[in-house]
Design a protein around this motif. Structure first.
Motif, PDB file in Angstrom:
ATOM      1  N   ARG A   1      12.211   1.696   0.437  1.00  0.00           N
ATOM      2  CA  ARG A   1      10.840   1.239   0.192  1.00  0.00           C
ATOM      3  C   ARG A   1       9.857   2.280   0.706  1.00  0.00           C
ATOM      4  NH1 ARG A   1       9.490  -4.048   3.253  1.00  0.00           N
ATOM      5  NH2 ARG A   1      10.083  -2.741   4.982  1.00  0.00           N
ATOM      6  N   THR A   2       8.740   2.416  -0.050  1.00  0.00           N
ATOM      7  CA  THR A   2       7.606   3.238   0.398  1.00  0.00           C
ATOM      8  C   THR A   2       6.331   2.537  -0.025  1.00  0.00           C
ATOM      9  OG1 THR A   2       6.649   5.451   0.469  1.00  0.00           O
ATOM     10  CG2 THR A   2       7.440   4.710  -1.677  1.00  0.00           C
ATOM     11  N   SER A   3       5.233   2.878   0.616  1.00  0.00           N
ATOM     12  CA  SER A   3       3.931   2.267   0.290  1.00  0.00           C
ATOM     13  C   SER A   3       3.223   3.102  -0.760  1.00  0.00           C
ATOM     14  CB  SER A   3       3.046   2.212   1.532  1.00  0.00           C
ATOM     15  OG  SER A   3       3.636   1.376   2.487  1.00  0.00           O
ATOM     16  N   ILE A   4       2.657   2.388  -1.740  1.00  0.00           N
ATOM     17  CA  ILE A   4       1.825   3.037  -2.760  1.00  0.00           C
ATOM     18  C   ILE A   4       0.578   2.183  -2.892  1.00  0.00           C
ATOM     19  CG2 ILE A   4       1.656   3.746  -5.169  1.00  0.00           C
ATOM     20  CD1 ILE A   4       4.673   3.984  -5.246  1.00  0.00           C
ATOM     21  N   GLY A   5      -0.485   2.557  -2.202  1.00  0.00           N
ATOM     22  CA  GLY A   5      -1.724   1.791  -2.238  1.00  0.00           C
ATOM     23  C   GLY A   5      -1.514   0.396  -1.685  1.00  0.00           C
ATOM     24  N   PHE A   6      -1.844  -0.638  -2.473  1.00  0.00           N
ATOM     25  CA  PHE A   6      -1.684  -2.034  -2.057  1.00  0.00           C
ATOM     26  C   PHE A   6      -0.300  -2.571  -2.405  1.00  0.00           C
ATOM     27  CE2 PHE A   6      -6.346  -1.769  -2.776  1.00  0.00           C
ATOM     28  CZ  PHE A   6      -6.742  -1.998  -1.469  1.00  0.00           C
ATOM     29  N   HIS A   7       0.589  -1.693  -2.845  1.00  0.00           N
ATOM     30  CA  HIS A   7       1.924  -2.103  -3.271  1.00  0.00           C
ATOM     31  C   HIS A   7       2.993  -1.400  -2.452  1.00  0.00           C
ATOM     32  CE1 HIS A   7      -0.615  -2.833  -6.797  1.00  0.00           C
ATOM     33  NE2 HIS A   7       0.227  -3.810  -7.086  1.00  0.00           N
ATOM     34  N   ASP A   8       4.173  -2.005  -2.467  1.00  0.00           N
ATOM     35  CA  ASP A   8       5.376  -1.359  -1.955  1.00  0.00           C
ATOM     36  C   ASP A   8       6.228  -1.011  -3.166  1.00  0.00           C
ATOM     37  OD1 ASP A   8       4.819  -1.479   0.746  1.00  0.00           O
ATOM     38  OD2 ASP A   8       5.742  -3.452   1.016  1.00  0.00           O
ATOM     39  N   ALA A   9       6.799   0.174  -3.155  1.00  0.00           N
ATOM     40  CA  ALA A   9       7.664   0.596  -4.258  1.00  0.00           C
ATOM     41  C   ALA A   9       9.099   0.551  -3.741  1.00  0.00           C
ATOM     42  CB  ALA A   9       7.292   1.995  -4.712  1.00  0.00           C
ATOM     43  N   TYR A  10       9.942  -0.253  -4.404  1.00  0.00           N
ATOM     44  CA  TYR A  10      11.344  -0.403  -4.032  1.00  0.00           C
ATOM     45  C   TYR A  10      12.196   0.294  -5.093  1.00  0.00           C
ATOM     46  CZ  TYR A  10       9.862  -4.149  -0.874  1.00  0.00           C
ATOM     47  OH  TYR A  10       9.262  -4.866   0.118  1.00  0.00           O
ATOM     48  N   VAL A  11      13.328   0.851  -4.645  1.00  0.00           N
ATOM     49  CA  VAL A  11      14.267   1.437  -5.590  1.00  0.00           C
ATOM     50  C   VAL A  11      15.664   1.330  -4.998  1.00  0.00           C
ATOM     51  CG1 VAL A  11      14.072   3.825  -4.748  1.00  0.00           C
ATOM     52  CG2 VAL A  11      14.730   3.413  -7.099  1.00  0.00           C
ATOM     53  N   ALA A  12      16.618   0.986  -5.861  1.00  0.00           N
ATOM     54  CA  ALA A  12      18.020   0.949  -5.452  1.00  0.00           C
ATOM     55  C   ALA A  12      18.623   2.280  -5.877  1.00  0.00           C
ATOM     56  CB  ALA A  12      18.757  -0.210  -6.107  1.00  0.00           C
ATOM     57  N   ALA A  13      19.085   3.068  -4.899  1.00  0.00           N
ATOM     58  CA  ALA A  13      19.607   4.400  -5.189  1.00  0.00           C
ATOM     59  C   ALA A  13      20.747   4.709  -4.221  1.00  0.00           C
ATOM     60  CB  ALA A  13      18.494   5.435  -5.049  1.00  0.00           C
ATOM     61  N   PRO A  14      21.621   5.655  -4.560  1.00  0.00           N
ATOM     62  CA  PRO A  14      22.738   5.975  -3.685  1.00  0.00           C
ATOM     63  C   PRO A  14      22.335   6.786  -2.450  1.00  0.00           C
ATOM     64  CG  PRO A  14      22.837   7.301  -5.682  1.00  0.00           C
ATOM     65  CD  PRO A  14      21.724   6.326  -5.860  1.00  0.00           C
TER      66      PRO A  14
END
Length: 183
Positions: free
Chosen positions: A9-22
């Protein structure tokens, strides 16, 4: 055997960006990050099973989730309007700006006109030289025409005089021939 997926997870403005990665590197690539957000403390691995469900169902895809509601965001705003910050000196901006930010602030200079200006100047100089040579040639041609007219006038006058002499000499000769025949 495929590598086990982790959720980041990382923050992007008022959102959190999630990604499933190896790996963290794969997560950074999915976010389009140019810097390592993990070493800067701006990204992290998610261990909460509830937050991991959706990203794990769509691996490699960036999923944005709002942090709080609109009311939470508005409540976090200060009551007094924010005054604009004082302008900092250019040197302060250069010391604190990242290389990417520097490139964004510094416009790319336009292409150099030196070669074009030199070519335009060369054409102008050549045109001036041609005009000067042509003017000189026209002056010489005018002088030749004046000399020719004078020569033709002088020749015409001289020829008239010579023709008169010839005609007089011819008349004298014919007269002498007539006298000689009679003797």
């Amino acid at each position: 055997m495929p590598r086990k997926l982790k959720v980041f997870r990382t923050s992007i403005g008022f959102h959190d960006a999630y990604v499933a990665a190896p790996s963290q590197k794969a997560a950074l690539t999915a976010w389009g990050a140019t810097a390592n957000l993990f070493t800067r403390g701006m990204a992290e691995e998610v261990l909460d099973p509830k937050l991991m469900e959706e990203p794990l169902s769509r691996p490699g895809e960036v999923i944005r989730k709002a942090r709080g509601t609109m009311a939470d965001h508005l409540a976090a705003l200060p009551e007094a309007p924010i005054k604009p910050a004082k302008l900092r000196s250019k040197n302060a901006d250069r010391r604190t700006a990242t290389p990417a930010a520097k490139n964004k602030r510094r416009p790319v200079p336009p292409p150099s006109r030196k070669k074009l200006d030199a070519a335009v100047e060369a054409v102008r100089v050549a045109e001036l030289a041609y005009a000067e040579q042509r003017r000189e040639l026209e002056e010489r041609e005018a002088e030749v025409r004046r000399v020719r007219r004078a020569l033709e006038g002088e020749h015409a006058g001289r020829m008239k005089e010579l023709e008169e002499r010839r005609a007089s000499a011819e008349a004298d000769y014919r007269s002498a021939i007539e006298q000689w025949k009679q003797t």
